[in-house]
Design a protein around this motif. Structure first.
Motif, PDB file in Angstrom:
ATOM      1  N   ASP A 329      22.863 -54.936  17.620  1.00  0.00           N
ATOM      2  CA  ASP A 329      21.986 -55.193  16.473  1.00  0.00           C
ATOM      3  C   ASP A 329      20.590 -54.603  16.650  1.00  0.00           C
ATOM      4  O   ASP A 329      19.774 -54.640  15.722  1.00  0.00           O
ATOM      5  CB  ASP A 329      21.892 -56.693  16.201  1.00  0.00           C
ATOM      6  N   GLN A 330      20.305 -54.044  17.863  1.00  0.00           N
ATOM      7  CA  GLN A 330      19.001 -53.437  18.128  1.00  0.00           C
ATOM      8  C   GLN A 330      19.063 -51.916  18.217  1.00  0.00           C
ATOM      9  O   GLN A 330      18.031 -51.255  18.210  1.00  0.00           O
ATOM     10  CB  GLN A 330      18.420 -53.984  19.433  1.00  0.00           C
ATOM     11  N   ALA A 331      20.255 -51.369  18.313  1.00  0.00           N
ATOM     12  CA  ALA A 331      20.406 -49.943  18.595  1.00  0.00           C
ATOM     13  C   ALA A 331      20.230 -49.106  17.337  1.00  0.00           C
ATOM     14  O   ALA A 331      20.678 -49.493  16.254  1.00  0.00           O
ATOM     15  CB  ALA A 331      21.775 -49.679  19.200  1.00  0.00           C
ATOM     16  N   ASP A 332      19.576 -47.945  17.487  1.00  0.00           N
ATOM     17  CA  ASP A 332      19.566 -46.991  16.379  1.00  0.00           C
ATOM     18  C   ASP A 332      20.658 -45.943  16.545  1.00  0.00           C
ATOM     19  O   ASP A 332      20.961 -45.210  15.610  1.00  0.00           O
ATOM     20  CB  ASP A 332      18.190 -46.341  16.205  1.00  0.00           C
ATOM     21  N   ARG A 361      17.282 -45.791  21.076  1.00  0.00           N
ATOM     22  CA  ARG A 361      17.783 -47.066  21.569  1.00  0.00           C
ATOM     23  C   ARG A 361      19.308 -47.037  21.427  1.00  0.00           C
ATOM     24  O   ARG A 361      19.841 -46.990  20.303  1.00  0.00           O
ATOM     25  CB  ARG A 361      17.189 -48.235  20.786  1.00  0.00           C
ATOM     26  N   VAL A 362      20.005 -47.077  22.557  1.00  0.00           N
ATOM     27  CA  VAL A 362      21.442 -46.804  22.581  1.00  0.00           C
ATOM     28  C   VAL A 362      22.222 -48.059  22.947  1.00  0.00           C
ATOM     29  O   VAL A 362      21.839 -48.806  23.855  1.00  0.00           O
ATOM     30  CB  VAL A 362      21.769 -45.677  23.598  1.00  0.00           C
ATOM     31  N   HIS A 363      23.314 -48.264  22.228  1.00  0.00           N
ATOM     32  CA  HIS A 363      24.286 -49.314  22.565  1.00  0.00           C
ATOM     33  C   HIS A 363      25.617 -48.631  22.863  1.00  0.00           C
ATOM     34  O   HIS A 363      26.098 -47.808  22.081  1.00  0.00           O
ATOM     35  CB  HIS A 363      24.458 -50.292  21.402  1.00  0.00           C
ATOM     36  N   GLY A 371      31.378 -53.757  15.417  1.00  0.00           N
ATOM     37  CA  GLY A 371      30.849 -54.921  14.727  1.00  0.00           C
ATOM     38  C   GLY A 371      29.553 -54.566  14.021  1.00  0.00           C
ATOM     39  O   GLY A 371      29.189 -53.386  13.910  1.00  0.00           O
ATOM     40  N   PRO A 372      28.819 -55.553  13.526  1.00  0.00           N
ATOM     41  CA  PRO A 372      27.564 -55.284  12.809  1.00  0.00           C
ATOM     42  C   PRO A 372      26.585 -54.485  13.663  1.00  0.00           C
ATOM     43  O   PRO A 372      26.410 -54.753  14.849  1.00  0.00           O
ATOM     44  CB  PRO A 372      27.028 -56.687  12.510  1.00  0.00           C
ATOM     45  N   HIS A 406      32.001 -55.067   7.025  1.00  0.00           N
ATOM     46  CA  HIS A 406      31.304 -55.316   5.765  1.00  0.00           C
ATOM     47  C   HIS A 406      29.886 -54.755   5.751  1.00  0.00           C
ATOM     48  O   HIS A 406      29.189 -54.891   4.735  1.00  0.00           O
ATOM     49  CB  HIS A 406      31.239 -56.821   5.490  1.00  0.00           C
ATOM     50  N   GLY A 407      29.450 -54.128   6.827  1.00  0.00           N
ATOM     51  CA  GLY A 407      28.112 -53.558   6.849  1.00  0.00           C
ATOM     52  C   GLY A 407      28.048 -52.245   6.092  1.00  0.00           C
ATOM     53  O   GLY A 407      29.054 -51.696   5.634  1.00  0.00           O
ATOM     54  N   ASP A 408      26.811 -51.733   5.943  1.00  0.00           N
ATOM     55  CA  ASP A 408      26.628 -50.441   5.292  1.00  0.00           C
ATOM     56  C   ASP A 408      27.114 -49.324   6.202  1.00  0.00           C
ATOM     57  O   ASP A 408      26.802 -49.315   7.400  1.00  0.00           O
ATOM     58  CB  ASP A 408      25.158 -50.221   4.955  1.00  0.00           C
TER      59      ASP A 408
END
Length: 733
Positions: A329-332, A361-363, A371-372, A406-408
Motif C-alpha cells: 500500500d506504500q509502493a509506487d 518505493r518498491v514492493h 492485492g490492493p 477491485h482496485g484501479d
C-alpha cells in the motif's frame, strides 16, 4: 549462515523429520516390551537347548535368540510353518511369535516412509537433517547465551524461543545419536560402504555324511552358551550331507551333524562389530533402557519443528525479501514474481534494487499475493513458465485474484521467462499479459520474453522499462548465482549417427580427486539419480546448458547422451571432448521425472538422445518389474543408442519389452506410429496403473501424447488426468 544451515533444512523437511522421529519414538518402546515379556536366560549350552527343542517339535527349522532375550523356535507343523516363543529353561511354549501388524507398519514408515528405495533415501536424508539441526541448534543456543560455558543458563526470549531452546537442549544429545547412527545405517543400506553384514562363510562341501549324532553331543554346539546365540539353523531332515548353521555374537559358520565339528568358521570383522554397536545405539535392541531415552529425545522433534517454524515465520514477516522494500500500500512500483525454481526471483531482486537506486518505493512479492496497491504507478510482472505452459507454484492463484481485484488498474509491464526449445515458450507469461489487457490494464511496455534466462535480454528490457518510467539509463545488470561446481573427467565416449546427419555421443564422466584437505575424502560424485539434470558450462561461457542424466550416483559414473546441433555452443564443446578432458558441472534434481515405486507397469517413450534417462531407469529397474521402451531413431545401423545394453537388460528381465521405430529405413516409422499400433496394449497397461515417461524433442512428445491420449480415451482418461495423478511426465527439449 549458521542460522540458515539450522532453519532451512528443518523447514523443508520438517514434516518428514517429524514422521521419522515420532515413528522412532514408537519403535523405541518395542525392545523394552520384549525384554519385559522374556523370561531370564538359564545357564545352558546351545546343544542342550537344541536337544530339548528337537524333542518337543518334530520339524524344527531354526532357533533364534533376540538381542532382548526372547527365544523363538520356528518349525513346520501340521498347519504349516509356525513360530513360537519358548521358555528356554523348560521348553514350554509361551506364546505365538508374530510381530504386531501395527509395529510392522510403523517400522516400514520409519525406515522408508513406505516408499521402498526412494523412501529409504528420504529417511537417510531426514536423519542427516536431524543431525545437522541438533549440532547447529546447540551452536546457536550457545551463541545466544554467551558461550558454551553458559549453555545451562535459562533461555532468553519469548515463550516460543524458550520452549524451542529448552526442548533442544534436553534432547540434542539423544537426537544427535539417533540421527548420526541413522545416517550410517542408511549409507550402509545403499552400499556407500561395506558394513560387514554381507560377509558369510562358504558352505562346506566336505562333511562326514554319516548318521547324525544326538544334538546334545555335538561339541561345537556344547561350546556356545545360550547368551551368545543369535541363530541356529537345523539341517534338512533325512539329509546326512546337510549341516547346522550357527550364528553367534562373535561369528558364524557351520556344524557337522555327525561329528559335531565346526566348519568354515568366520569371526565377525571389526567393521561388522562396529556396525552392530551402531545398530544397538540406534534401535535400543539389546539395550532397552537406552532405546527409551532415544524415544524420549525423539518426542521433542514435534515441539522443535513447530516452535522452529513459528520462529522462522516471525523473522520472515520482519525481514522482507528485498532490503528496503515497502508494503504494497506504500509502493509506487509493485513487482510480482512467478517462479518455480527460484531463478526469476534473482532477476526480480536485481530489478528492485535498480529501481530503488532510481528513487522508487518498491514492493516485491509472489504473484499469488496480488492485492490492493493504492499508491502504485506501475505494476511489473515477471512470470516464468513451468514445463509446457504451466503456471509456477507461486503464481497458480494469480488469475483468480485478478478476477476479484477491485482496485484501479495501473500501467503494467509483463516479462515472461521461458525456453524457446519448448513449443509453448513463455505461455504462462503470454496468458497473464492477455488477461490483463482484456481487463483493461494499460500497457507500460508491450509484453516481452526472456529466453533461457538471458541476462543480455534482461538488461535491454530493463533499459526500455527505465525509459517508460522516466529513468533513462536504468541499469539492471543481473548476475545469476551458480550452484557449487564439480569438476568431472571424461573417461569414455561412444559416437553414433554421423552417417544419418544426427551426430550423437554417449559421454561418461568420473569425479576428479579433490585438492587440499578434501583429498582425504577421495574423488566423489555429487548425489544424483537417472532423470536428474546436469548443468554444464561450456568453455568460455558462464551460462549453463542442462542435460538429462543417464546414470545414477550408485553406478559410479555420470553419463549423458548429447546430440550435436549446428552452431550449438555446448553440444559442440561436448562432442569435441577427448578422454581425459575435464568439464565444470552441477546437479539440478528433477525428482518428478523418474519411475514411481511399486510393481505397476512403466512405459518409456524416447527418441534420439532422449533415450539417455530411459537407459538409466532400465539399468536400475528390478528384474521382473514390467518396464517397456518405445524408441525412435533414424537407422538401426547408425544411431541405435544403447543397443547392446538394452539387449543385455532385456535378457536380465530389467526391460520387459522393446519397440523400435526408424525413419531412414525401408519400413519407415516414427515412435508415434508404434504407439498407435499398440493402442490396445497401452490401454491395458494404463488401466493396470501404468506410468508414462516421455523424453525427446517437443514435436515427438506432442505426437506421443496425441496417440496415448487416443488409446486411453475409452477408459475415460486423458493425458491431463494422468498428469494430475502423477502418471505422465515429460522431459522435452
Amino acid at each position: 549462515m549458521l542460522r540458515q544451515f539450522h532453519s532451512l533444512p528443518g523447514l523443508i523437511l520438517g514434516l518428514v523429520v517429524m514422521v521419522l522421529a515420532v515413528s522412532g519414538a514408537i519403535l523405541s518402546v518395542d525392545p523394552a516390551l520384549e525384554r519385559m515379556s522374556a523370561p531370564s536366560l538359564p545357564v545352558v549350552s546351545v546343544a542342550d537347548l537344541a536337544q530339548s527343542v528337537s524333542a518337543q517339535f518334530a520339524a524344527v527349522e531354526r532357533i533364534d535368540r533376540s538381542p532382548n532375550g526372547a527365544v523363538v523356535v520356528s518349525y513346520e507343523g501340521a498347519d504349516g510353518f509356525a513360530s513360537v516363543q519358548i521358555d528356554p529353561a523348560t521348553g514350554a511354549v509361551l506364546r505365538p511369535s508374530e510381530p504386531s501388524a501395527v509395529m510392522r507398519w510403523v517400522k516400514g514408515l520409519h525406515r522408508s516412509f513406505l516408499l521402498d528405495d526412494i523412501g529409504r533415501a528420504a529417511a537417510g536424508v531426514s536423519a542427516g537433517v536431524m543431525a545437522l539441526m541438533a549440532v547447529t541448534g546447540l551452536m546457536l543456543l550457545a551463541a545466544a547465551l554467551g558461550g558454551w560455558r553458559r549453555i545451562a543458563q535459562p533461555v532468553r526470549g519469548g515463550a516460543v524461543q524458550r520452549w524451542h531452546g529448552i526442548a533442544g537442549r534436553l534432547a540434542a544429545a539423544m537426537l544427535a545419536v539417533s540421527a548420526a547412527t541413522g545416517v550410517y545405517m542408511s549409507l550402509a543400506t545403499f552400499g556407500v560402504f561395506d558394513d560387514g553384514s554381507s560377509d558369510s562363510p562358504a558352505f562346506p562341501f566336505e562333511v562326514a555324511g554319516t548318521a547324525p549324532a544326538p544334538v546334545a553331543s555335538l561339541a561345537a554346539l556344547q561350546a556356545v552358551d545360550l547368551t551368545d546365540l543369535r541363530r541356529l539353523t537345523f539341517p534338512a531332515a533325512g539329509d546326512p550331507t546337510d549341516v547346522f548353521g550357527l550364528q553367534t555374537a562373535g561369528g558364524e559358520g557351520y556344524v557337522d551333524q555327525a561329528t559335531g565339528e565346526a566348519l568354515n568358521w568366520l569371526p565377525h570383522s571389526t567393521i561388522r562389530r562396529v556396525s552392530e554397536v551402531i545398530y544397538l545405539l540406534h534401535t535400543g535392541q539389546g539395550l532397552w533402557w537406552f532405546g527409551l531415552l532415544l524415544g524420549l529425545g525423539a518426542l521433542a522433534v514435534p515441539v522443535l519443528s513447530v516452535t522452529g517454524a513459528l520462529i522462522w515465520w516471525g523473522r520472515q514477516r520482519a525481514h522482507p525479501r528485498l532490503k528496503g522494500a515497502v508494503r504494497a500500500d506504500q509502493a509506487d512500483v509493485v513487482i510480482l514474481v512467478g517462479s518455480e525454481g527460484g531463478t526469476t526471483w534473482g532477476f526480480a531482486a536485481t530489478l528492485g534494487r535498480a529501481l530503488q537506486a532510481a528513487g522508487r518505493r518498491v514492493h516485491l512479492a509472489p504473484m499469488n499475493a496480488l492485492g490492493p496497491m493504492p499508491a502504485a504507478r506501475a505494476l511489473i510482472v515477471l512470470a516464468a513458465t513451468y514445463g509446457e505452459g504451466v503456471a509456477p507454484a507461486s503464481a497458480k492463484g494469480f488469475l483468480d485474484r485478478l478476477k476479484r481485484y477491485h482496485g484501479d488498474p495501473v500501467p503494467v509491464a509483463v516479462l515472461g521467462f521461458g525456453d524457446r526449445m519448448f513449443a509453448r515458450f513463455s505461455a504462462y507469461g503470454d496468458l497473464v499479459a492477455e488477461t490483463l489487457a482484456d481487463k483493461g490494464w494499460p500497457e507500460l511496455l508491450p509484453p516481452a520474453r526472456i529466453d533461457r534466462q538471458s541476462t543480455l535480454d534482461f538488461a535491454a528490457w530493463g533499459s526500455d522499462l527505465g525509459k517508460a518510467l522516466g529513468h533513462d539509463g536504468l541499469t539492471v545488470d543481473h548476475v545469476a548465482a551458480l550452484p557449487p561446481l564439480t569438476e568431472l573427467e571424461l573417461t569414455g565416449r561412444e559416437a553414433f549417427g554421423a552417417g544419418v546427419d544426427a551426430p550423437s555421443v554417449i559421454l561418461r564422466f568420473a569425479p576428479v580427486a579433490r585438492k587440499g584437505w578434501r583429498r582425504i575424502f577421495g574423488a566423489r560424485l555429487p548425489r544424483f539419480e537417472a532423470g536428474d539434470l546436469v548443468g554444464i558450462l561450456p568453455a568460455g561461457s558462464d551460462l549453463p546448458r542442462l542435460y538429462s542424466l543417464a546414470s545414477s550416483r550408485r553406478d559410479g559414473w555420470l553419463e549423458i547422451a548429447v546430440r550435436r546441433f549446428p552452431g550449438g555452443l555446448c553440444s559442440g564443446y561436448l562432442h569435441d571432448l577427448k578422454p581425459g578432458d575435464r568439464i565444470r558441472a552441477f546437479i539440478r534434481p528433477n525428482p518428478m521425472f523418474r519411475p514411481a515405486g511399486g510393481r505397476a507397469p512403466v512405459i518409456l517413450v524416447a527418441s534420439g538422445c532422449g533415450i539417455g534417462p530411459m537407459a538409466g531407469f532400465v539399468r536400475r529397474n528390478p528384474p521382473g518389474r514390467p518396464m517397456e521402451l518405445y524408441f525412435g531413431a533414424r537407422d538401426p545401423e547408425a544411431d541405435f543408442l544403447y543397443q547392446r545394453e538394452l539387449a543385455g537388460w532385456k535378457a536380465e528381465g530389467r526391460l520387459s519389452r522393446l519397440v523400435t521405430a526408424f525413419s531412414r529405413v525401408k519400413a519407415r516409422a516414427y515412435v508415434q506410429d508404434r504407439l498407435r499400433e499398440d493402442a490396445h496394449h497401452l490401454r491395458g497397461q494404463i488401466a493396470a496403473g501404468g506410468q508414462v515417461l516421455v523424453c525427446g524433442g517437443s514435436a515427438m512428445a506432442r505426437a506421443a501424447a496425441t496417440e496415448i491420449g487416443a488409446a486411453i480415451a475409452p477408459l475415460g482418461l486423458t493425458i491431463a488426468t494422468l498428469k494430475a495423478e502423477g502418471r505422465y511426465h515429460e522431459d522435452v527439449y
